[in-house]
Design an enzyme around this catalytic site. Sequence first.
Site, short mmCIF file in Angstrom:
data_model
loop_
_atom_site.label_atom_id
_atom_site.label_comp_id
_atom_site.label_asym_id
_atom_site.label_seq_id
_atom_site.Cartn_x
_atom_site.Cartn_y
_atom_site.Cartn_z
N ASP A 6 57.62 -77.59 67.47
CA ASP A 6 56.80 -77.66 68.67
C ASP A 6 55.47 -76.54 68.48
O ASP A 6 55.67 -75.69 67.85
CB ASP A 6 57.70 -76.92 69.85
CG ASP A 6 57.00 -76.45 71.08
OD1 ASP A 6 56.39 -77.61 71.72
OD2 ASP A 6 56.72 -75.25 71.49
N GLU B 125 53.94 -80.99 66.31
CA GLU B 125 52.95 -81.17 67.54
C GLU B 125 51.92 -79.91 67.10
O GLU B 125 52.29 -79.02 66.90
CB GLU B 125 53.65 -80.51 68.83
CG GLU B 125 52.63 -80.56 69.98
CD GLU B 125 52.89 -79.76 71.23
OE1 GLU B 125 52.65 -79.98 72.43
OE2 GLU B 125 53.84 -79.00 71.06
#
EC number: 3.2.1.141
Length: 607
Positions: free
Chosen positions: A267, A302
């Site tokens: 993330d 990400e």
Amino acid sequence: MRCQHEMPFGASLHAGGATFRLWAPAARSAELSFAPNAAGRAIAHPAEADAEGWWECTLAEAAAGSVYQWRIDGQLLVPDPASRQNPEGPHGPSAVVDPRQFEWDAGWSGRPWNEVVLYELHVGAFTPEGTFRAAEARLRELADIGITAIELMPVSNFGGRFGWGYDGVLPFAPHDAYGAPDDLKHLVQAAHRLGMMVFLDVVYNHFGPDGNYLHAYAPGFFSQTHSSPWGAAINFDGPDNRPVRDFFIHNALYWLQEYRFDGLRLDAVHAIRDSSTPHILEELSATVRKATHGRHVHLVLENEDNDWRLLARSEPPGRYDAQWNDDFHHALHVALTGETQSYYHDYGVDPLDLLGRAFTHGMVFEGSQRKPGGARKHVHAAPAQDLTTLVNFAHNHDQVGNRARGERLSQLVPPEAAQLPTLLALLTPAIPMLFLGEESGAKAPFLYFADWEGKLREAVRAGRKREFGHDHAEDLPDPCSAATFAACRPDAAQAHSEAGRAWRDNVRAAVEARRSCITPRQAQLLTGKHSVQRIGEHGLAVQWRYADGQMLSLELNLGAAPIAVPPQHLGPVEANCVFSHRWPASQPPGQWPPFAARWLLGAEITQ
């Protein structure tokens, strides 16, 4: 086959009981408060420290099911930050787990990256029960559609009953509301038996605010020079960074080896700050590649900074298989809705041209930070990317959940266009991803939810109102309400309605078209050789080229009116129709119908 990842911290079972290790360099003393089981009375056992701040205690009576906490400086009781299980949440005691009690099937080595069709889900919202076991019961539905990999939003233990999972505080312990460690392993094994991989979303850029005790005894976990949008940044390059780096690298190895996950999605790595060499992302990837050699293990990022240099198709050490392609989503969203607020601002000028560039180049913008409102400070064009290193999607948890009322893109466009974004994500050379309920055209929102209390709850409520410009609004969904969480579960009746079945059948057909015509050709896909043309006000003609002279083409009309198509400038293509949507067989030549798309595959004829 039994699997255990050996770690230098946490609780480790062995023939003589168990050894407990904690890095607590700021602690003056540390004791292990231990009980043989959850019903037993805890007794304090002294631990010994070495010069680097590692506290250790070995207990012969420790076994699977024993519970323990660390008592810091004779007062503060804290869980083990490397706990494998915390049945009462992050404020309660940790439990000793024997990973070798679970029997794994032998022989599964995953699937190659080109075969990936991802499905992102939130364990708590995926079923009414919201558990690993309940999710397992629905896996065959996804496999029957052609999904080859599910991706779980973070499952690490966090405070409260429900939440997105990105504010976890015990990265090695599955969230107690979802089930026990063996329940998660059972889910992974069940997916493997259906030929599906399982990916896990992990957060290595911050700890959550509820249940994080590390500041009290291991402040070295947190950077003194970097910051994070969500709390204290992790210390990957300052003094005492080695135990911190090892903590997160071992976390990646733990999920991949002990739980047999097939991939990780990291993330918001743009919020990971590290000025040292090697960068933590490089070291983590290199370590994972070495430790999982012989398996198909995939690492995905990400990264708002779009640093394409981190990506590589061949899985070399230090690099990553792919990253989520926000540029594709944002350009598609703006082209269909006209919205240009917040981070959509950068896509407001000629969004159809930007969508065309996303189709052919992958990323649109590269390496530019964002302003507080969301728009980029500077907009730099990204070079052409290997499209197989990108994950395209029409929906994900962020792009739906970051809206005030959690509407899906399929609900923001005319009904005739509702399924088109999903099909466009599925049928490009990039890796596709669907989101919770998208396979059946779910209309349920996906809202932000977090089961926080007290000042933290009020701060989150006020922050949501500020974020969406509704400071005095009383009608925004309460992010800390159980009703908000429950509203995010896709409606089973809608999924099994005639409309839901028809939507799902079309998705299944698109996935099959991908499996038969796109997936086998990924190795021959060229980079920097694709092209796109504007056709009228709302049309695009896209050409993806392969090394053997074949070409996949897309004819797309994103408008509500038919498009008169001029003669093509690239010469004719001898092609067969791979898939079409809202494109009648009787459609007159030279005209594209509204909100329609057609994919063709064949040999390109050069003139």
